[in-house]
Enzyme design. Structure first.
Site, short mmCIF file in Angstrom:
data_model
loop_
_atom_site.label_atom_id
_atom_site.label_comp_id
_atom_site.label_asym_id
_atom_site.label_seq_id
_atom_site.Cartn_x
_atom_site.Cartn_y
_atom_site.Cartn_z
N ASP A 171 54.89 -58.17 78.04
CA ASP A 171 55.32 -58.28 76.64
C ASP A 171 54.90 -57.04 75.86
OD1 ASP A 171 52.62 -58.81 76.54
OD2 ASP A 171 52.81 -60.71 75.45
N SER A 172 54.24 -56.08 76.55
CA SER A 172 54.03 -54.75 75.96
C SER A 172 55.37 -54.09 75.67
CB SER A 172 53.18 -53.88 76.89
OG SER A 172 53.68 -53.92 78.21
N ASP A 230 56.17 -61.73 81.69
CA ASP A 230 55.26 -62.34 80.70
C ASP A 230 55.96 -63.44 79.90
OD1 ASP A 230 52.67 -61.36 80.79
OD2 ASP A 230 53.10 -59.62 79.53
N LYS A 246 53.58 -64.77 83.82
CA LYS A 246 52.19 -64.52 83.44
C LYS A 246 51.97 -65.07 82.04
CE LYS A 246 50.46 -60.22 82.38
NZ LYS A 246 49.98 -60.39 80.99
N GLU A 268 48.64 -65.76 78.90
CA GLU A 268 47.30 -65.38 78.46
C GLU A 268 46.45 -66.60 78.13
OE1 GLU A 268 47.55 -62.57 75.22
OE2 GLU A 268 48.83 -61.20 76.36
N GLU A 300 41.62 -57.83 81.36
CA GLU A 300 41.86 -56.66 80.51
C GLU A 300 40.63 -56.32 79.68
OE1 GLU A 300 45.56 -56.72 78.39
OE2 GLU A 300 45.05 -54.95 77.19
#
Ligand code: KIV
Length: 272
Positions: A52-53, A91, A121, A123, A190
């Site tokens: 999602d960057s 993501d 993925k 978080e 991270e």
């Protein structure tokens, strides 16, 4: 007869588990479009993350929060079309899995069906465990992400190193074990102290992929625009730049502009 891509050469979640067992490091990079993913895959990367960057490097947003599920699916589908070997992880964007495990499952199913991804993925640790369990129960592989989790930037208030204090470090180790127990196939860590990341990698059997987490983990991931030097302002200590594509592309564009203005381009051989 089933139609499937050549499976013998493809990286699967099982291949990643074997790599950890053998002590072979896992390479992972982001990609968001067909052309870049083609290059990254042919270079032999193990895992491509449609991160999602994309919200930052493709859309120019300050954070990863604004990107939508439809947009992630668009990027994911573009990458999957290019890939012959790498495992493709997409993501789950902010707001599509946190509050409601049914929504988490539906979002993941859309990514698997519409982008043909290999895995999703998300978080977080214990806070999203119900969602993780529900997604896994549908047979969808899940990669976790702990430490600095950019979707929570408004809670953290800063992109500084996470888990420097004992309490947060302990919680992170417990969360990693919970994600492993739930059935996640790997976890991204991270921006945490290298000693802690090494401890996590030694405490779980699934691969730990680090970004700003030192060399004691099972693999590394970087955002491709950062490692190629396309982005300019972002210079954290952990980032190794392998190129200065910003200057190279800018130079090429300046030469093109100059050739057009001076009527050097196109020349006689470059026309019909
Ligand atoms: O979105 C992303 O690119 C990521 C990596 C930084 C791990 O999550």
């Amino acid at each position: 007869m089933s139609i499937h891509k050549e499976s013998a050469k493809r990286v699967t979640t099982h291949v990643l588990a074997e790599m950890k067992l053998k002590g072979e490091k896992i390479s992972m990079l982001t990609s968001y479009d067909y052309s870049m993913a083609t290059i990254v895959d042919r270079a032999g990367i193990d895992v491509i993350l449609v991160g999602d960057s994309a919200s930052n490097v493709m859309a120019g947003h300050e954070t990863t929060l604004p990107i939508t599920l439809d947009q992630m699916i668009y990027h994911g589908a573009s990458v999957v079309k290019a890939v012959q070997r790498a495992l493709v992880v997409v993501d789950l964007p902010f707001g599509t899995y946190q509050g409601n495990s049914k929504e988490a499952l539906n979002s993941s199913i859309r990514i698997m069906k519409e982008a043909s991804a290999d895995a999703v993925k998300l978080e977080g640790g214990r806070e999203v465990l119900e969602s993780v369990n529900r997604i896994l129960s549908a047979g969808i592989p899940v990669m976790g992400h702990l430490g600095l989790t950019p979707q929570s930037i408004h809670k953290f208030g800063t992109y500084a190193v996470r888990a420097k204090e004992d309490e947060e470090a302990e919680k992170l180790i417990e969360d990693a074990k919970m994600l492993e127990e739930a059935g996640c196939f790997a976890i991204v860590l991270e921006k945490i102290p290298a000693i802690l990341a090494t401890k996590v990698a030694q405490s779980v059997t699934i691969p730990i992929i680090g970004i700003g987490a030192g060399g004691g983990v099972d693999g590394q991931v970087l955002v491709i625009h950062d490692m190629l030097g396309i982005t300019q302002e972002f210079s954290p200590r952990f980032l190794r730049r392998y190129h200065n594509l910003f200057d190279e592309i800018k130079g090429a564009v300046e030469n093109y502009i100059s050739d057009v203005k001076s009527k050097d381009f196109p020349n006689e051989k470059e026309q019909y």
